[in-house]
Design a protein around this motif. Structure first.
Motif, PDB file in Angstrom:
ATOM      1  N   ASP A  54       1.142   2.622  -8.283  1.00 34.57           N
ATOM      2  CA  ASP A  54       0.607   1.435  -7.633  1.00 34.57           C
ATOM      3  C   ASP A  54       0.792   1.539  -6.119  1.00 34.57           C
ATOM      4  O   ASP A  54       1.926   1.519  -5.615  1.00 34.57           O
ATOM      5  CB  ASP A  54       1.290   0.172  -8.162  1.00 34.57           C
ATOM      6  CG  ASP A  54       0.594  -1.095  -7.709  1.00 34.57           C
ATOM      7  OD1 ASP A  54       0.813  -1.506  -6.555  1.00 34.57           O
ATOM      8  OD2 ASP A  54      -0.171  -1.673  -8.500  1.00 34.57           O
ATOM      9  N   GLN A  84       0.276  -0.514  -3.672  1.00 31.20           N
ATOM     10  CA  GLN A  84       0.928  -1.649  -3.018  1.00 31.20           C
ATOM     11  C   GLN A  84       2.442  -1.556  -3.150  1.00 31.20           C
ATOM     12  O   GLN A  84       3.173  -1.722  -2.161  1.00 31.20           O
ATOM     13  CB  GLN A  84       0.440  -2.960  -3.629  1.00 31.20           C
ATOM     14  CG  GLN A  84       1.176  -4.194  -3.104  1.00 31.20           C
ATOM     15  CD  GLN A  84       0.727  -5.466  -3.787  1.00 31.20           C
ATOM     16  OE1 GLN A  84      -0.398  -5.586  -4.233  1.00 31.20           O
ATOM     17  NE2 GLN A  84       1.629  -6.437  -3.874  1.00 31.20           N
ATOM     18  N   LEU A  85       2.942  -1.284  -4.365  1.00 31.39           N
ATOM     19  CA  LEU A  85       4.385  -1.204  -4.572  1.00 31.39           C
ATOM     20  C   LEU A  85       4.987  -0.025  -3.812  1.00 31.39           C
ATOM     21  O   LEU A  85       6.104  -0.131  -3.284  1.00 31.39           O
ATOM     22  CB  LEU A  85       4.694  -1.090  -6.066  1.00 31.39           C
ATOM     23  CG  LEU A  85       4.279  -2.281  -6.942  1.00 31.39           C
ATOM     24  CD1 LEU A  85       4.717  -2.042  -8.386  1.00 31.39           C
ATOM     25  CD2 LEU A  85       4.854  -3.585  -6.421  1.00 31.39           C
ATOM     26  N   ARG A 139       3.810   1.287  -0.976  1.00 30.94           N
ATOM     27  CA  ARG A 139       3.818   0.937   0.449  1.00 30.94           C
ATOM     28  C   ARG A 139       4.934  -0.042   0.780  1.00 30.94           C
ATOM     29  O   ARG A 139       5.501  -0.011   1.875  1.00 30.94           O
ATOM     30  CB  ARG A 139       2.471   0.342   0.856  1.00 30.94           C
ATOM     31  CG  ARG A 139       1.333   1.345   0.923  1.00 30.94           C
ATOM     32  CD  ARG A 139       0.113   0.749   1.601  1.00 30.94           C
ATOM     33  NE  ARG A 139      -0.406  -0.430   0.879  1.00 30.94           N
ATOM     34  CZ  ARG A 139      -1.288  -0.350  -0.112  1.00 30.94           C
ATOM     35  NH1 ARG A 139      -1.732   0.834  -0.525  1.00 30.94           N
ATOM     36  NH2 ARG A 139      -1.717  -1.442  -0.716  1.00 30.94           N
ATOM     37  N   GLU A 140       5.258  -0.907  -0.157  1.00 28.17           N
ATOM     38  CA  GLU A 140       6.312  -1.893   0.086  1.00 28.17           C
ATOM     39  C   GLU A 140       7.705  -1.332  -0.157  1.00 28.17           C
ATOM     40  O   GLU A 140       8.698  -2.050  -0.021  1.00 28.17           O
ATOM     41  CB  GLU A 140       6.084  -3.112  -0.812  1.00 28.17           C
ATOM     42  CG  GLU A 140       4.825  -3.912  -0.465  1.00 28.17           C
ATOM     43  CD  GLU A 140       4.560  -5.038  -1.454  1.00 28.17           C
ATOM     44  OE1 GLU A 140       5.288  -5.107  -2.475  1.00 28.17           O
ATOM     45  OE2 GLU A 140       3.644  -5.839  -1.218  1.00 28.17           O
ATOM     46  N   GLY A 141       7.801  -0.056  -0.504  1.00 32.87           N
ATOM     47  CA  GLY A 141       9.094   0.595  -0.703  1.00 32.87           C
ATOM     48  C   GLY A 141       9.816   0.184  -1.958  1.00 32.87           C
ATOM     49  O   GLY A 141      11.052   0.296  -2.047  1.00 32.87           O
ATOM     50  N   LYS A 142       9.077  -0.240  -2.956  1.00 31.35           N
ATOM     51  CA  LYS A 142       9.687  -0.697  -4.199  1.00 31.35           C
ATOM     52  C   LYS A 142       9.754   0.382  -5.275  1.00 31.35           C
ATOM     53  O   LYS A 142      10.147   0.108  -6.407  1.00 31.35           O
ATOM     54  CB  LYS A 142       8.914  -1.905  -4.735  1.00 31.35           C
ATOM     55  CG  LYS A 142       8.960  -3.122  -3.817  1.00 31.35           C
ATOM     56  CD  LYS A 142       8.181  -4.293  -4.402  1.00 31.35           C
ATOM     57  CE  LYS A 142       8.264  -5.511  -3.480  1.00 31.35           C
ATOM     58  NZ  LYS A 142       7.489  -6.654  -4.009  1.00 31.35           N
ATOM     59  N   ARG A 151      15.548   3.565  -7.898  1.00 28.37           N
ATOM     60  CA  ARG A 151      15.030   2.450  -8.698  1.00 28.37           C
ATOM     61  C   ARG A 151      15.401   2.628 -10.162  1.00 28.37           C
ATOM     62  O   ARG A 151      15.259   3.706 -10.735  1.00 28.37           O
ATOM     63  CB  ARG A 151      13.496   2.405  -8.568  1.00 28.37           C
ATOM     64  CG  ARG A 151      12.835   1.312  -9.403  1.00 28.37           C
ATOM     65  CD  ARG A 151      11.315   1.453  -9.303  1.00 28.37           C
ATOM     66  NE  ARG A 151      10.846   2.660  -9.982  1.00 28.37           N
ATOM     67  CZ  ARG A 151      10.492   2.700 -11.264  1.00 28.37           C
ATOM     68  NH1 ARG A 151      10.575   1.625 -12.008  1.00 28.37           N
ATOM     69  NH2 ARG A 151      10.080   3.830 -11.811  1.00 28.37           N
TER      70      ARG A 151
END
Length: 383
Positions: A276, A278-279, A281-284, A289
């Motif tokens: 994903d 978006q995830l 790019r947001e560093g998630k 993890r």
């Protein structure tokens, strides 16, 4: 019922962690209501009907205006309300210990001004039931989630002080916005601090239009067989994506119906997270993890209410033999063609699934049928 009888004969402790009751005070509330959930009496039905699902609204309206229409819901038999009936059910099915809980929809519909008092009353009723059968009955309490935060926390403190309480039963709506709602974090933290395990149970399913225009032709099959498991899967995935399990590392949850479809879909969820944009790019999606698989093996337990060894093997692979707990889902799924006071096929299906999945009489079977529950829920503590 040969499987459970054989387990009893070989000194195997059988614990039912998924078993419900509606105490008298709760039935009184349902009988006073004019909208679902409610209990209603119809001239065309010999017993009051328990009507819980919004999908039954049209049938309810028709039955109230047409004496020839089939009434919605299910008969409110003594299996739903009687403590003596619960003990009889346990004895009939060779169940040594039951962890009883209020069935859906809990207190989700109770006004905020009243829910604190209702929760205290219901929890005290369950506590009293357990005291009448010490060390055979324990319970999961009910929280007044429509009430202010201080009232909810007071309810948790009250439950912590009740001798036979081992956790709380929780639906997927939380405070109304789902279990990824940040406002739930202090509640999750309070439950973790109190060592109260959450038993997560579905109620709302999926929107009715998902099932198509002919869904009423198929009874409750689509809503219960597919809607309930997907509801659980969605709720827990949202919790995971919101980082709830990382924020409250001591939180422990038992997921009803073997975790919905999580054991089967965990790999697909992982793949979608890793790919994903978006995830990422947001560093998630960092190296440290914790994966869905990690959470399933560290903070989640699964009940064994799946009715087949195929589904149960997936649950075992996802979470582990030491994290599965037997359940019956009594008083739902009663026999339709035989005496309800006898043995129930829905119970034997779950017991047979355990034997087929891990071997009859094996150490893993003994763990799933009761040993795990005794350890996880501290049922051997004579407090």
């Amino acid at each position: 019922m040969a499987a459970l009888a054989a387990m009893s004969m070989c000194n195997m402790t059988v614990v039912d962690i998924h078993t419900h009751m509606y105490p008298p005070s709760y039935i009184d509330i349902l009988q006073s209501r004019v909208s679902i959930p409610l209990v209603r009496t119809f001239p065309q039905a010999p017993e009051p009907r328990l009507i819980l699902l919004q999908s039954e609204a049209q049938s309810l309206d028709e039955a109230q205006h047409d004496p020839n229409a089939k009434p919605p819901g299910r008969p409110l038999t003594s299996h739903y309300t009687s403590l003596d009936q619960k003990i009889h059910f346990m004895d009939t099915h060779h169940i040594d210990i039951s962890v009883i809980s209020l069935a859906n929809p809990w207190l989700d519909f109770v006004d905020a001004s009243a829910s604190g008092g209702v929760a205290e009353s219901v929890n005290n009723e369950f506590s009293d039931m357990c005291s009448r059968h010490p060390n055979r009955l324990f319970f999961f309490g009910t929280l007044p989630l429509t009430a202010p935060l201080d009232t909810i926390k007071s309810s948790i403190t009250h439950l912590k002080g009740l001798r036979y309480c081992r956790g709380v039963i929780l639906g997927t709506s939380g405070l109304g916005q789902g279990l990824d709602d940040p406002r739930l974090l202090p509640i999750f933290e309070a439950l973790a601090d109190a060592r109260l395990t959450i038993f997560l149970h579905p109620h709302y399913g999926l929107p009715n239009d998902v099932w198509g225009p002919r869904s009423e032709d198929y009874g409750h099959v689509l809503a219960l067989a597919l809607g309930f498991p997907m509801e659980t899967t969605i709720a827990v995935t949202r919790m995971y994506l919101a980082g709830v399990f990382d924020k409250v590392r001591d939180l422990r949850m038992i997921l009803a119906h073997s975790g919905g479809t999580l054991p089967f879909l965990a790999g697909r969820i992982e793949s979608c997270i890793l790919h994903d944009g978006q995830l990422v790019r947001e560093g998630k999606v960092g190296k440290d993890r914790r994966s869905v698989w990690d959470v399933l093996k560290e903070q989640v337990y699964l009940d064994a209410v799946i009715y087949s060894d195929v589904g149960l093997k997936a649950a075992i692979d996802a979470s582990g033999n030491d994290r599965l707990l037997f359940g019956t889902d009594h008083p739902f799924f009663p026999p339709l063609e035989s005496d309800e006071q006898g043995t129930w096929a829905s119970v034997s299906m779950n017991a047979d699934a355990v034997n087929k999945a891990v071997g009859e009489g094996s150490a893993n079977a003994k763990a799933i049928m009761g040993g795990n529950a005794v350890r996880i829920l501290r049922l051997d503590q004579k407090e």
